[in-house]
Design a protein around this motif. Structure first.
Motif, short mmCIF file in Angstrom:
data_model
loop_
_atom_site.label_atom_id
_atom_site.label_comp_id
_atom_site.label_asym_id
_atom_site.label_seq_id
_atom_site.Cartn_x
_atom_site.Cartn_y
_atom_site.Cartn_z
N UNK A 4 73.11 32.58 97.05
CA UNK A 4 71.80 32.29 96.47
C UNK A 4 71.01 33.58 96.20
N UNK A 5 70.18 33.52 95.17
CA UNK A 5 69.35 34.66 94.80
C UNK A 5 67.95 34.57 95.38
N UNK A 6 67.62 33.46 96.03
CA UNK A 6 66.26 33.23 96.51
C UNK A 6 65.72 34.37 97.37
N UNK A 7 66.47 34.90 98.33
CA UNK A 7 65.90 35.99 99.14
C UNK A 7 65.46 37.20 98.29
N UNK A 8 66.23 37.53 97.28
CA UNK A 8 65.88 38.65 96.41
C UNK A 8 64.63 38.31 95.61
N UNK A 9 64.56 37.08 95.11
CA UNK A 9 63.39 36.66 94.34
C UNK A 9 62.13 36.71 95.20
N UNK A 10 62.23 36.20 96.40
CA UNK A 10 61.08 36.14 97.31
C UNK A 10 60.64 37.55 97.70
N UNK A 25 68.63 44.10 90.88
CA UNK A 25 69.04 43.91 92.27
C UNK A 25 70.05 42.77 92.41
N UNK A 26 69.83 41.71 91.66
CA UNK A 26 70.77 40.58 91.67
C UNK A 26 72.15 41.05 91.20
N UNK A 27 72.17 41.78 90.10
CA UNK A 27 73.43 42.27 89.54
C UNK A 27 74.11 43.24 90.51
N UNK A 28 73.34 44.16 91.08
CA UNK A 28 73.91 45.12 92.03
C UNK A 28 74.46 44.44 93.27
N UNK A 29 73.78 43.41 93.74
CA UNK A 29 74.21 42.70 94.95
C UNK A 29 75.60 42.08 94.76
N UNK A 32 80.46 45.42 91.31
CA UNK A 32 81.02 45.72 89.99
C UNK A 32 82.05 44.71 89.49
N UNK A 33 82.67 43.98 90.38
CA UNK A 33 83.72 43.05 89.96
C UNK A 33 83.18 41.69 89.53
N UNK A 34 81.90 41.45 89.77
CA UNK A 34 81.32 40.14 89.44
C UNK A 34 80.03 40.33 88.67
N UNK A 35 79.72 39.34 87.87
CA UNK A 35 78.46 39.36 87.12
C UNK A 35 77.88 37.95 87.13
N UNK A 36 76.56 37.83 87.27
CA UNK A 36 75.96 36.51 87.22
C UNK A 36 76.05 35.95 85.79
N UNK A 37 76.17 34.65 85.70
CA UNK A 37 76.21 34.04 84.37
C UNK A 37 74.82 34.09 83.76
N UNK A 38 74.77 33.97 82.45
CA UNK A 38 73.48 33.98 81.75
C UNK A 38 72.60 32.84 82.24
N UNK A 39 73.19 31.68 82.50
CA UNK A 39 72.40 30.54 82.96
C UNK A 39 71.88 30.77 84.38
N UNK A 40 72.67 31.42 85.23
CA UNK A 40 72.20 31.76 86.58
C UNK A 40 71.02 32.73 86.52
N UNK A 41 71.13 33.73 85.66
CA UNK A 41 70.04 34.69 85.52
C UNK A 41 68.78 34.03 84.96
N UNK A 42 68.95 33.14 84.01
CA UNK A 42 67.79 32.46 83.43
C UNK A 42 67.12 31.56 84.47
#
Length: 75
Positions: A4-10, A25-29, A32-42
């Motif tokens: 979950x991204x909630x802790x970073x958002x908060x 920060x979400x992307x760095x967390x 390099x081998x993974x990337x959040x989907x566009x819908x997750x980021x939105x």
């Protein structure tokens, strides 16, 4: 923190970060081998925009009270 991204958002909202910084920060967390989907980021962006700074600060306070290891941070 799990997936979950909630802790970073908060945390980001509570200290006044802009969305671009929180997004980075979400992307760095994920690393390099993974990337959040566009819908997750939105979805994360919308949640970040809706989050009120005072609410984020209250949640951080709650987390600090629950974790005795952060007693030095509260002082």
């Amino acid at each position: 923190m799990g997936e979950r991204h909630d802790p970073i958002l908060i945390l980001g909202k509570s200290i006044g970060l802009e969305w671009a910084t929180v997004r980075a920060l979400i992307v760095l967390r994920l690393g390099p081998a993974r990337a959040p989907s566009a819908s997750d980021l939105e979805e994360a962006r919308l949640n970040f925009e809706r989050l009120v700074p005072s609410t984020a600060q209250r949640v951080l306070g709650f987390w600090r009270m629950r974790d005795p290891g952060t007693a030095a941070i509260r002082a």
